[in-house]
Motif scaffolding. Structure first.
Motif, PDB file in Angstrom:
ATOM      1  N   HIS A 371       0.809  -1.224   0.000  1.00 34.36           N
ATOM      2  CA  HIS A 371       0.000   0.000   0.000  1.00 34.36           C
ATOM      3  C   HIS A 371       0.843   1.276   0.000  1.00 34.36           C
ATOM      4  CE1 HIS A 371      -3.446  -2.611   0.900  1.00 34.36           C
ATOM      5  NE2 HIS A 371      -2.717  -3.150   1.836  1.00 34.36           N
ATOM      6  N   PHE A 372       2.096   1.184   0.443  1.00 36.44           N
ATOM      7  CA  PHE A 372       2.957   2.364   0.519  1.00 36.44           C
ATOM      8  C   PHE A 372       4.328   2.023  -0.060  1.00 36.44           C
ATOM      9  CE2 PHE A 372       0.028   2.307   4.114  1.00 36.44           C
ATOM     10  CZ  PHE A 372      -0.592   3.555   3.997  1.00 36.44           C
ATOM     11  N   ASP A 373       5.055   3.066  -0.475  1.00 38.53           N
ATOM     12  CA  ASP A 373       6.385   2.824  -1.043  1.00 38.53           C
ATOM     13  C   ASP A 373       7.500   2.972  -0.017  1.00 38.53           C
ATOM     14  OD1 ASP A 373       6.209   5.534  -0.658  1.00 38.53           O
ATOM     15  OD2 ASP A 373       7.041   6.085  -2.612  1.00 38.53           O
ATOM     16  N   ARG A 374       7.146   3.360   1.212  1.00 41.50           N
ATOM     17  CA  ARG A 374       8.110   3.471   2.300  1.00 41.50           C
ATOM     18  C   ARG A 374       7.484   2.941   3.582  1.00 41.50           C
ATOM     19  NH1 ARG A 374       8.896   8.443  -0.457  1.00 41.50           N
ATOM     20  NH2 ARG A 374      11.082   8.861  -1.007  1.00 41.50           N
ATOM     21  N   GLY A 375       8.340   2.589   4.550  1.00 43.70           N
ATOM     22  CA  GLY A 375       7.845   2.191   5.851  1.00 43.70           C
ATOM     23  C   GLY A 375       7.234   3.381   6.586  1.00 43.70           C
ATOM     24  N   PRO A 376       6.491   3.156   7.668  1.00 45.41           N
ATOM     25  CA  PRO A 376       5.833   4.258   8.381  1.00 45.41           C
ATOM     26  C   PRO A 376       6.809   5.294   8.924  1.00 45.41           C
ATOM     27  CG  PRO A 376       5.639   2.178   9.594  1.00 45.41           C
ATOM     28  CD  PRO A 376       6.141   1.850   8.244  1.00 45.41           C
ATOM     29  N   LEU A 377       7.912   4.857   9.547  1.00 44.12           N
ATOM     30  CA  LEU A 377       8.881   5.823  10.054  1.00 44.12           C
ATOM     31  C   LEU A 377       9.637   6.491   8.910  1.00 44.12           C
ATOM     32  CD1 LEU A 377      10.342   4.057  13.222  1.00 44.12           C
ATOM     33  CD2 LEU A 377       8.637   5.886  13.081  1.00 44.12           C
ATOM     34  N   GLU A 378       9.848   5.759   7.834  1.00 43.52           N
ATOM     35  CA  GLU A 378      10.487   6.358   6.656  1.00 43.52           C
ATOM     36  C   GLU A 378       9.584   7.436   6.058  1.00 43.52           C
ATOM     37  OE1 GLU A 378      12.444   2.375   7.131  1.00 43.52           O
ATOM     38  OE2 GLU A 378      10.412   3.164   7.339  1.00 43.52           O
ATOM     39  N   LEU A 379       8.281   7.191   6.025  1.00 46.23           N
ATOM     40  CA  LEU A 379       7.342   8.196   5.535  1.00 46.23           C
ATOM     41  C   LEU A 379       7.347   9.427   6.423  1.00 46.23           C
ATOM     42  CD1 LEU A 379       4.232   6.049   4.497  1.00 46.23           C
ATOM     43  CD2 LEU A 379       5.648   7.450   2.983  1.00 46.23           C
ATOM     44  N   LEU A 380       7.387   9.204   7.738  1.00 48.90           N
ATOM     45  CA  LEU A 380       7.428  10.332   8.663  1.00 48.90           C
ATOM     46  C   LEU A 380       8.687  11.159   8.453  1.00 48.90           C
ATOM     47  CD1 LEU A 380       6.383  11.880  11.143  1.00 48.90           C
ATOM     48  CD2 LEU A 380       7.577  10.204  12.582  1.00 48.90           C
ATOM     49  N   MET A 381       9.829  10.487   8.352  1.00 44.43           N
ATOM     50  CA  MET A 381      11.080  11.210   8.123  1.00 44.43           C
ATOM     51  C   MET A 381      11.047  11.962   6.805  1.00 44.43           C
ATOM     52  SD  MET A 381      15.012   9.798   8.021  1.00 44.43           S
ATOM     53  CE  MET A 381      15.310  10.058   9.766  1.00 44.43           C
ATOM     54  N   HIS A 382      10.501  11.336   5.768  1.00 45.55           N
ATOM     55  CA  HIS A 382      10.438  11.978   4.455  1.00 45.55           C
ATOM     56  C   HIS A 382       9.590  13.244   4.506  1.00 45.55           C
ATOM     57  CE1 HIS A 382      10.347  12.360   0.099  1.00 45.55           C
ATOM     58  NE2 HIS A 382       9.030  12.445   0.158  1.00 45.55           N
ATOM     59  N   ARG A 383       8.465  13.181   5.201  1.00 47.79           N
ATOM     60  CA  ARG A 383       7.581  14.346   5.277  1.00 47.79           C
ATOM     61  C   ARG A 383       8.196  15.472   6.098  1.00 47.79           C
ATOM     62  NH1 ARG A 383       1.796  11.134   6.136  1.00 47.79           N
ATOM     63  NH2 ARG A 383       1.673  10.328   3.984  1.00 47.79           N
ATOM     64  N   LEU A 384       8.963  15.107   7.134  1.00 46.58           N
ATOM     65  CA  LEU A 384       9.623  16.127   7.944  1.00 46.58           C
ATOM     66  C   LEU A 384      10.820  16.729   7.224  1.00 46.58           C
ATOM     67  CD1 LEU A 384       9.587  14.368  11.434  1.00 46.58           C
ATOM     68  CD2 LEU A 384       8.185  16.318  10.721  1.00 46.58           C
ATOM     69  N   TYR A 385      11.477  15.907   6.404  1.00 43.49           N
ATOM     70  CA  TYR A 385      12.722  16.333   5.765  1.00 43.49           C
ATOM     71  C   TYR A 385      12.506  16.958   4.396  1.00 43.49           C
ATOM     72  CZ  TYR A 385      17.159  15.791   3.243  1.00 43.49           C
ATOM     73  OH  TYR A 385      18.275  16.012   2.486  1.00 43.49           O
ATOM     74  N   ALA A 386      11.514  16.475   3.654  1.00 47.64           N
ATOM     75  CA  ALA A 386      11.318  16.935   2.277  1.00 47.64           C
ATOM     76  C   ALA A 386      11.016  18.430   2.262  1.00 47.64           C
ATOM     77  CB  ALA A 386      10.173  16.166   1.626  1.00 47.64           C
ATOM     78  N   PRO A 387      11.600  19.163   1.326  1.00 46.91           N
ATOM     79  CA  PRO A 387      11.341  20.603   1.248  1.00 46.91           C
ATOM     80  C   PRO A 387       9.875  20.871   0.940  1.00 46.91           C
ATOM     81  CG  PRO A 387      12.529  19.841  -0.702  1.00 46.91           C
ATOM     82  CD  PRO A 387      12.510  18.703   0.263  1.00 46.91           C
ATOM     83  N   ARG A 388       9.341  21.901   1.555  1.00 51.79           N
ATOM     84  CA  ARG A 388       7.951  22.277   1.310  1.00 51.79           C
ATOM     85  C   ARG A 388       7.806  22.817  -0.106  1.00 51.79           C
ATOM     86  NH1 ARG A 388       5.085  22.311   5.949  1.00 51.79           N
ATOM     87  NH2 ARG A 388       6.231  22.353   7.905  1.00 51.79           N
ATOM     88  N   ARG A 389       6.780  22.343  -0.777  1.00 50.89           N
ATOM     89  CA  ARG A 389       6.560  22.772  -2.169  1.00 50.89           C
ATOM     90  C   ARG A 389       5.662  23.991  -2.197  1.00 50.89           C
ATOM     91  NH1 ARG A 389       8.557  19.165  -5.587  1.00 50.89           N
ATOM     92  NH2 ARG A 389       8.895  17.028  -4.893  1.00 50.89           N
ATOM     93  N   THR A 390       5.983  24.872  -3.113  1.00 51.94           N
ATOM     94  CA  THR A 390       5.172  26.068  -3.292  1.00 51.94           C
ATOM     95  C   THR A 390       4.372  25.932  -4.571  1.00 51.94           C
ATOM     96  OG1 THR A 390       6.896  27.193  -4.533  1.00 51.94           O
ATOM     97  CG2 THR A 390       6.957  27.399  -2.130  1.00 51.94           C
ATOM     98  N   GLY A 391       3.599  26.930  -4.874  1.00 47.66           N
ATOM     99  CA  GLY A 391       2.778  26.859  -6.077  1.00 47.66           C
ATOM    100  C   GLY A 391       3.566  27.090  -7.340  1.00 47.66           C
ATOM    101  N   THR A 392       4.834  27.484  -7.193  1.00 46.25           N
ATOM    102  CA  THR A 392       5.661  27.749  -8.390  1.00 46.25           C
ATOM    103  C   THR A 392       6.327  26.483  -8.884  1.00 46.25           C
ATOM    104  OG1 THR A 392       6.407  29.469  -6.940  1.00 46.25           O
ATOM    105  CG2 THR A 392       7.061  29.619  -9.139  1.00 46.25           C
TER     106      THR A 392
END
Length: 394
Positions: A371-392
């Motif tokens: 159902h997911f491409d990463r583990g739960p803690l990996e998803l959490l780390m990715h969301r905390l680490y990934a740069p925030r996307r803007t509308g540009t």
């Protein structure tokens, strides 16, 4: 020729373009690391009780078997996991270069998140956490991985040489000291009877219980950089150069490292530092070469065992925490208390415990990745680490 190239590529990469040998190696390293930690959980007195008994001398057949089982896993899979972390750091560095992104950029944030996850893991689950040390090490090595070969070679030689000298010097002191006859106060099941009490001990004795970081970080700096350079040298590539490198690592790991490690493992607690920190990395290099070689030779579709290990490797962080959480629930007095119930069945029941927790880990990883491409803690780390996307858009 095109068909042959595609077959090689398929053998080297799993879903999503990941190098399949890396995922398989991580899976082996995660389950193997639990092969060391399981003995700490399975002692009626928990980790404190285990280390107190560890300084004693084996007297019976079962105790010698337990030492043999510990020799098989102690430090080797943790060293393998550490080397692979360095490989992962190298892949992220190369990815940043391809995208034209400055390095280390936001990577210190990732290292900080990993460190905080380690703090939570230590306080809530397990005294033997390694994530804190990895967070600190990755912060240091992130600034070294892009430096010249001369700089990294100098760091490896200086840090590694000083570290080995210190380990050997302390071991020489321990071997030459007179035997101490005072009997320590036994640590019994009461040590694991209450989770709040365990949390309190971990919090109040933070510096003492985390002192191992002093030993882990210098070693991890060397192994991170070694993993980075092995990736650049082509150890995971199906080429003549990669084959020659893997052959050398096999000799170093299994003809040199393993016999010495077995010798120190049965030489008593005075050799603990050499047995856990100095020789296991050599064996880990042999394991890395062996698993990589076998993966490159297996061109067919992965079977159940290989698929399960690859799934664990793709969810390595989550499975590492999960297996320690499960072991605590099963073994400690505040859970099912199996460590006390089966105290007389050591080490035989511990093998079953390792197998059961490992199967649960594999089942979890396989089910989650449907159902997911990463583990739960990996998803959490990715969301905390990934740069925030803007509308540009770029």
């Amino acid at each position: 020729m095109i068909h042959q190239t595609s077959a090689v590529t398929a053998a080297r990469r799993s879903r999503g373009g990941r190098i399949s040998s890396l995922d398989l190696l991580r899976g082996v390293a995660i389950l193997g690391t639990f092969g060391t930690n399981v003995f700490l959980f399975a002692h009626p007195g928990g980790p404190a009780g285990f280390f107190q008994d560890f300084v004693g001398t084996a007297t019976g057949f079962a105790e010698h078997v337990e030492i043999g089982l510990r020799v098989l896993s102690n430090g080797k899979f943790l060293a393998l996991l550490t080397i692979l972390f360095g490989v992962g750091l190298e892949l992220q560095y190369q990815s940043a270069r391809r995208r034209g992104v400055s390095w280390p950029g936001r990577y210190p944030l990732r290292a900080g998140i990993l460190f905080l996850e380690g703090v939570a893991h230590y306080l809530l689950i397990f005294e033997g956490d390694v994530l804190m040390a990895y967070g600190l090490t990755s912060l240091l090595v992130a600034y070294l991985v892009g430096r010249s070969e001369r700089v990294t070679r100098t760091v490896v030689m200086v840090v590694g040489g000083a570290y080995a000298t210190l380990i050997l010097a302390v071991t020489a002191m321990m071997v030459s000291r007179p035997d101490v006859s005072d009997e320590p106060i036994p640590v019994g099941p009461a040590a694991t009877a209450s989770w709040p009490a365990q949390f309190s001990v971990r919090l109040n004795e933070f510096l003492m219980l985390r002192a191992e970081i002093i030993l882990i970080v210098p070693s991890a700096v060397v192994l991170f950089l070694l993993g980075s350079r092995l990736r650049r040298a082509g150890v995971f590539d199906d080429t003549a150069r990669g084959g020659r490198l893997r052959a050398r690592l096999l000799v170093l790991g299994f003809a040199v490292g393993l016999p010495l490690n077995v010798l120190t493992g049965f030489s008593g607690p005075d050799w603990l530092l050499v047995d856990r920190y100095l020789l296991p990395p050599l064996v880990a290099l042999g394991l890395l070469a062996l698993v990589t070689h076998l993966t490159l030779r297996m061109r067919d579709r992965p079977g159940a065992v290989r698929s399960g290990l690859i799934a664990v490797g793709r969810t390595a962080l989550s499975c590492y925490v999960l297996q320690n959480l499960l072991a605590g629930i099963l073994c400690y007095g505040w859970g099912f208390g199996l460590a006390e119930r089966f105290a007389d069945a050591r080490p035989w029941w511990i093998v079953g415990l390792w197998g059961f927790v490992g199967l649960v880990n594999v089942a979890f990883a396989v089910a989650w990745l449907r159902h997911f491409d990463r583990g739960p803690l990996e998803l959490l780390m990715h969301r905390l680490y990934a740069p925030r996307r803007t509308g540009t858009t770029r």
